[in-house]
Design a protein around this motif. Structure first.
Motif, PDB file in Angstrom:
ATOM      1  N   GLN A  28      26.392  41.145  59.619  1.00  0.00           N
ATOM      2  CA  GLN A  28      27.045  42.456  59.620  1.00  0.00           C
ATOM      3  C   GLN A  28      28.525  42.354  59.271  1.00  0.00           C
ATOM      4  N   ILE A  29      29.203  41.357  59.803  1.00  0.00           N
ATOM      5  CA  ILE A  29      30.621  41.165  59.475  1.00  0.00           C
ATOM      6  C   ILE A  29      30.781  40.866  57.993  1.00  0.00           C
ATOM      7  N   GLY A  30      29.907  40.038  57.461  1.00  0.00           N
ATOM      8  CA  GLY A  30      29.959  39.712  56.036  1.00  0.00           C
ATOM      9  C   GLY A  30      29.721  40.921  55.151  1.00  0.00           C
ATOM     10  N   VAL A  31      28.809  41.791  55.557  1.00  0.00           N
ATOM     11  CA  VAL A  31      28.561  43.010  54.786  1.00  0.00           C
ATOM     12  C   VAL A  31      29.786  43.925  54.844  1.00  0.00           C
ATOM     13  N   GLY A  32      30.448  43.972  55.989  1.00  0.00           N
ATOM     14  CA  GLY A  32      31.691  44.748  56.091  1.00  0.00           C
ATOM     15  C   GLY A  32      32.765  44.202  55.159  1.00  0.00           C
ATOM     16  N   ILE A  33      32.888  42.879  55.090  1.00  0.00           N
ATOM     17  CA  ILE A  33      33.853  42.265  54.174  1.00  0.00           C
ATOM     18  C   ILE A  33      33.468  42.583  52.724  1.00  0.00           C
ATOM     19  N   PHE A  34      32.156  42.593  52.433  1.00  0.00           N
ATOM     20  CA  PHE A  34      31.689  42.923  51.087  1.00  0.00           C
ATOM     21  C   PHE A  34      32.110  44.349  50.703  1.00  0.00           C
ATOM     22  N   PHE A  35      31.955  45.301  51.630  1.00  0.00           N
ATOM     23  CA  PHE A  35      32.350  46.677  51.316  1.00  0.00           C
ATOM     24  C   PHE A  35      33.861  46.814  51.169  1.00  0.00           C
ATOM     25  N   LEU A  36      34.606  46.009  51.894  1.00  0.00           N
ATOM     26  CA  LEU A  36      36.049  45.972  51.690  1.00  0.00           C
ATOM     27  C   LEU A  36      36.373  45.480  50.282  1.00  0.00           C
ATOM     28  N   ALA A  37      35.673  44.452  49.826  1.00  0.00           N
ATOM     29  CA  ALA A  37      35.875  43.950  48.463  1.00  0.00           C
ATOM     30  C   ALA A  37      35.476  44.997  47.433  1.00  0.00           C
ATOM     31  N   LEU A  38      34.395  45.701  47.697  1.00  0.00           N
ATOM     32  CA  LEU A  38      33.942  46.747  46.771  1.00  0.00           C
ATOM     33  C   LEU A  38      34.972  47.870  46.672  1.00  0.00           C
ATOM     34  N   THR A  39      35.541  48.258  47.793  1.00  0.00           N
ATOM     35  CA  THR A  39      36.587  49.276  47.795  1.00  0.00           C
ATOM     36  C   THR A  39      37.822  48.783  47.046  1.00  0.00           C
ATOM     37  N   THR A  40      38.153  47.520  47.237  1.00  0.00           N
ATOM     38  CA  THR A  40      39.301  46.946  46.528  1.00  0.00           C
ATOM     39  C   THR A  40      39.054  46.915  45.032  1.00  0.00           C
TER      40      THR A  40
END
Length: 88
Positions: A28-40
């Motif tokens: 779950q933490i990794g998926v959150g980091i992935f969405f942060l990267a996607l937003t970036t």
């Protein structure tokens, strides 16, 4: 000596795999980091900032490296888990 190290490594890996709740949290933490990267990525494309794109690539790489062990551990755990008998 090498045999002892291999046994220790297998025991450590087995312990790592047998903790599905911790691996699920890691996923779950990794998926959150992935969405942060996607937003970036989106912001970098909108503003057309090349340096922000490179930052997003680094964040995305960190997300993949963080999630991959958890995903593989959960996959192995599900494949090797003995099914529970719900009728008893």
């Amino acid at each position: 000596m090498l045999s002892r190290r291999i046994k220790k490594a297998v025991a450590s890996l087995s312990k790592f795999i047998r903790q599905p709740k911790r691996r699920w949290q890691q996923l779950q933490i990794g998926v959150g980091i992935f969405f942060l990267a996607l937003t970036t990525f989106f912001v970098a494309a909108y503003l057309q900032w090349q340096w922000l794109f490179y930052v997003a690539v680094i964040i995305f790489t960190v997300a993949v490296l963080f999630v991959l062990p958890a995903y593989l551990a959960l996959l192995i755990w599900r494949l090797t888990e003995k099914p529970e008998d719900k009728n008893s």
